[in-house]
Write an enzyme that holds these catalytic residues in place. Structure first.
Site, PDB file in Angstrom:
ATOM      1  N   ASP A  74      -4.817  10.029   9.326  1.00  0.00           N
ATOM      2  CA  ASP A  74      -3.446   9.638   9.634  1.00  0.00           C
ATOM      3  C   ASP A  74      -2.948  10.241  10.934  1.00  0.00           C
ATOM      4  O   ASP A  74      -3.224  11.398  11.257  1.00  0.00           O
ATOM      5  CB  ASP A  74      -2.509  10.063   8.491  1.00  0.00           C
ATOM      6  N   GLU A 112       0.843  -1.189   0.000  1.00  0.00           N
ATOM      7  CA  GLU A 112       0.000   0.000   0.000  1.00  0.00           C
ATOM      8  C   GLU A 112       0.884   1.247   0.000  1.00  0.00           C
ATOM      9  O   GLU A 112       1.784   1.372   0.835  1.00  0.00           O
ATOM     10  CB  GLU A 112      -0.911  -0.013   1.233  1.00  0.00           C
TER      11      GLU A 112
END
Length: 264
Positions: A58, A47
């Site tokens: 994030d 990924e």
């Protein structure tokens, strides 16, 4: 064809490994080398995160990496050029992680065409409204890209059922509330959540967010999942000021995780 799902289901180990790295951190050249190393060490799917200025899902490690890449001028075109150079040299299919705004800014059709032509085979959009998933999925399917939808511990069962229905083949289970990052322990209550989803579908399930240690992997690999996503732990190792050392740390960590997955 759901390439990511079929890859995960064909893994010889009980559970596959899906490492995540941020494109362009610490440099785009290191990203290219890291992808090759991860593949050599047995990563089943890789990924790659597209740097973005407002990465809401994030945690601090990946936010910092994304900021670093953007400050170096890393763009979508640079990332896709790197992927196009490397994807034919590795076995693991590549999944692109990006937020919805960069897709809309480029134009949905153009964006998906460009990433498909670069060699991307899977796509994760954490802030994609579920109401728009069918439209995106149809275009992805036309370009042989597998759209991977997410569910969280706070998702209602009606939303989980909708994600199961709309999913092309792989469902990403977020293993904790909040953002990505390093955590001390895996939430054991997630086992019940995973089991509920598994009882409703035979599609591939991957688990991520907060999984960062060998001990975490030993715990969750025996759950009914097809893949474990590890992000911040890899990104953190690559952040080493010495690029060679960072790459070697990534190689060793990836090898140690795969070693555990072969034994469970």
């Amino acid at each position: 064809m759901a390439i990511i799902s079929s890859t995960l289901k064909s893994v010889k180990d009980k559970c596959g490994l899906v490492p995540f790295i941020t494109a362009g951190s610490p440099t785009i050249d290191v990203t290219e080398q890291a992808v090759k190393l991860l593949d050599q060490e047995g990563a089943d799917v890789i990924e790659i995160g597209l740097p973005y200025s407002d990465p809401l899902a994030d945690g601090p490690i990946i936010q910092k990496a994304s900021k670093q890449a953007l400050e170096q001028g890393v763009t979508l075109e640079i990332v896709l050029n790197t992927i196009s150079k490397v994807y034919t040299k590795i076995n693991a299919p590549i999944v692109l992680f990006t937020y919805y705004n960069p897709i809309l800014s480029k134009g949905i059709n153009i964006f998906l065409e460009q990433i498909a032509q670069s060699g991307v085979r899977g796509l994760i959009i954490p802030d994609l409204p579920l109401e728009e998933a069918d439209y995106i999925a149809d275009i992805c399917q036309a370009w042989s890209i597998e759209l991977i939808l997410l569910v969280t511990p706070t998702s209602s069962m009606s939303r989980v059922e909708a994600v199961i229905e709309k999913s092309q083949g792989t469902i990403y289970i977020v293993s904790s509330t909040g953002v990505t990052g390093l955590r001390e322990n895996v939430n054991q209550e997630m086992l019940d959540f995973v089991s509920k989803i598994r009882s409703r579908t035979d599609k591939s399930l991957i688990l991520g967010f907060g999984i960062s240690k060998v001990q975490h992997v030993e715990t969750v690999a025996n759950w009914s999942i097809n893949g474990i996503v590890i992000g911040s732990a890899f990104v953190n190792r690559l952040a080493n000021c010495d690029a060679y050392q960072g790459l070697q740390d990534v190689r060793r960590f990836c090898g140690s995780i795969k070693s555990v997955l072969r034994k469970v």
